[in-house]
Design an enzyme around this catalytic site. Sequence first.
Site, PDB file in Angstrom:
ATOM      1  N   ASP A  59       6.816   6.924   5.040  1.00  0.00           N
ATOM      2  CA  ASP A  59       5.395   6.681   5.313  1.00  0.00           C
ATOM      3  C   ASP A  59       4.917   7.378   6.582  1.00  0.00           C
ATOM      4  O   ASP A  59       4.337   6.744   7.476  1.00  0.00           O
ATOM      5  CB  ASP A  59       5.124   5.175   5.424  1.00  0.00           C
ATOM      6  CG  ASP A  59       5.626   4.390   4.227  1.00  0.00           C
ATOM      7  OD1 ASP A  59       5.646   4.949   3.127  1.00  0.00           O
ATOM      8  OD2 ASP A  59       5.999   3.220   4.393  1.00  0.00           O
ATOM      9  N   GLU A 232      -2.926   3.897  -2.990  1.00  0.00           N
ATOM     10  CA  GLU A 232      -2.572   3.282  -1.706  1.00  0.00           C
ATOM     11  C   GLU A 232      -2.424   4.357  -0.647  1.00  0.00           C
ATOM     12  O   GLU A 232      -2.636   5.545  -0.903  1.00  0.00           O
ATOM     13  CB  GLU A 232      -1.270   2.481  -1.840  1.00  0.00           C
ATOM     14  CG  GLU A 232      -0.092   3.302  -2.336  1.00  0.00           C
ATOM     15  CD  GLU A 232       1.121   2.450  -2.695  1.00  0.00           C
ATOM     16  OE1 GLU A 232       1.158   1.268  -2.314  1.00  0.00           O
ATOM     17  OE2 GLU A 232       2.034   2.982  -3.354  1.00  0.00           O
TER      18      GLU A 232
END
Length: 559
Positions: A59, A232
Site C-alpha cells: 500500500d 478502494e
Amino acid sequence: MKTKRLIALCLTAFLAVSAVAQSAQFRYFSYTGEDQRFCKPFDASQQYLNPIRVGFYPDPSICRVGDTYYLVNSSFSFFPGVPLSTSKDLINWEPAGHVLDRESQLPLTRQRVSGGIYAPAITYNKKNKTFYMITTNVGRGNFFVKTKDPSKGWSEPIYLRKIDGIDPSFFFDDNGKGYIVHNAPVVGKDDYNGQRAIRLFEFDVKGDSIKGDFKEILRGGTHVQKNPIWIEGPHLFKHGKYYYLMCAEGGTGAWHSEVILRSKDPKGVWEECPDNPILTQRQWLDPNRPDIVTSAGHADLVEDQTGQWWAVFLACRPYEQDFYNTGRDTYLLPVTWKDGWPMILEKGKPIPTVNEMRGIQTKLKTVSRQREHLLSGNFAYTDRFDGDKLNERWIFLRNPSAFWSLGQQGLTINALPVNISERESLSAVWVRQQHTTFTAETEVHFSPASDKQLAGFSLLQNEDFNFVFGKTMLDGKPALVLYRSEKGRSMIASAFVSDKPLRLKIEGDGRYYSFFYQVDGTDSWQLLARGVDAVNLSTNRSGGFIGACIGLYATSKNE
C-alpha cells in the site's frame, strides 16, 4: 529471626533462578537473501531493480517536497507503525523512522495480526507547508497526523468520525482547499456482493476537521455493467485542466488492478479512462513467464522535478501458483501520458525486474546507499545488538512492554506468559522475510525450567498460521522442538540437547524450509527437519495482508 532470614534468602534465590530461567539472550541475528531474479547483471548508473522495497511493504503512498521524496507503507498490527522512507531520486531509499512511534498514536490492544493500520496516505499542502498522513486503524477509526518536518516527529492523532470505511486520502488544491476521498459502502442497498463506493468530503484545513456531509462520487467502480468489486485505495490529484481519481479495483489478490477517471471538478461528473485498467498483471500474460509478478495495484503517483510522472504500487512475487511468503512489495514504474490519460503499464506487458531510470539523475555514490540500507535486490546483514537501540528494521507485534534490553550479552528477552496464538503483546521482536530464498541464523542462551518455557525462532503469518522453532523441556530434559501451525499445531520434529547455548538456522527456498541447529562447542550443523512445507506462511493459504516475519521469540506459556 534466622528462620525468617533463611526463608527470605531462599525466596530471593528462587526468584533469581526463575528470572534467569525465563530470560533468553540472543547473541546475534544474521539474514541473507539470495533470490535468483536479483542476480541479473544491470547498470546501476542507468537502471534499477524492482521491487524498490522488498518484502511486506504494501500500500505505498508518495509525495515530493523540493528534491526529497517521502514514501509510507501499511504496517497493520506491528509497532511502531507506518514505515517512512526518503529518497532524492526515487531509486535509492533511506529508512526515516516510523510515522506512528507512540502508543497514543497507535493503540493496537488485542487486534489481529492483519488488523491495525491500513493504507496510509502521505500528502503535502503547499499553502500551509504541512505534511499530512491519513489512515485507518481498524480497531479505532480513521485519523490523520501532521507535521512541518517529518524528521521531528508527528502530531497526536486527529480522528475523523464521519468517515465510514477505509483508505482515506487527502488532496489539497492549488488554492489550498482540502478534500478527503475514501472507500465506503454504497448509499442504499448494494446491487451485488463486493460493490463499494468512493466518497468525497471537503476538509477544513484551519479547523483540522471535515466540513458538511459526504458526496458519493463513484459507485461500484469502472465498467459498472460488469459488476466490478472492491473499488478502494483512492487518490485525487490534478494535472493540467483535469482532476484525476485513481483507485485500486478487483481485490488485493490476482485480479488486482488500478483504474483512473477524470473530471473538471473534484466533485465530478467523472469520465472513465478508455484504457482502464492502467495497471494490472491479471490477464494477457504467459502464466509461466520468468520472474513472475502478480497482484499489481494500489498505486500512487508523483511528478519529479523534470516533469516526468512515476507510479509506486504494490505487487507480489509468487514461488508457485498464487503462493508467496514475502507479502506485497513496493514497485516503481514511469508513467506515460497519452491523450490526457496516464498509463502505468501497457496491457500484456509483465513487470520487469531490471528497469530503465528514464532520466533520473543518479550518481554512483548515491546508488551505493541502496546496498547500505538493504531495501532492494539481494543482501545480507548481521545484528549483534550491541548498540543503545534496536535497528529500525526490528518491529513488535502490537504495543510492546519493557520485556527486552540490549547489552554485552546481546538482546535479552524476558519471557512473558503469552504465546503466539494469542492476541496479546508477545515477548518477541520481528524482521520481515524479504526473499523467497533466504537464510536466518541466531545464537540463543536459554535454560528452560519447564515445558512451558521456550526461546528461539518464530515464523509468523498470523495467530493460527506460524512456526515455532526453539529450546524447551521435554520429559524433564532440554530439547529443541519445531512446531507448525495451520489451524491447529503439530510437532514436526524434536531432539534432546545439552543445556548449552544453541545456534539455530532456517533455510528457506520457495515453499519449503529446512531447520538446523548447532550445540555450543561443535562445528557442524545438525539437521532437525528438511523440506518442511511452509505454504502456511503464504497469504493465499492463511488469509490476511502481511508478509511472513521472522521473530526472536521467548514465552513462558508454550501450550
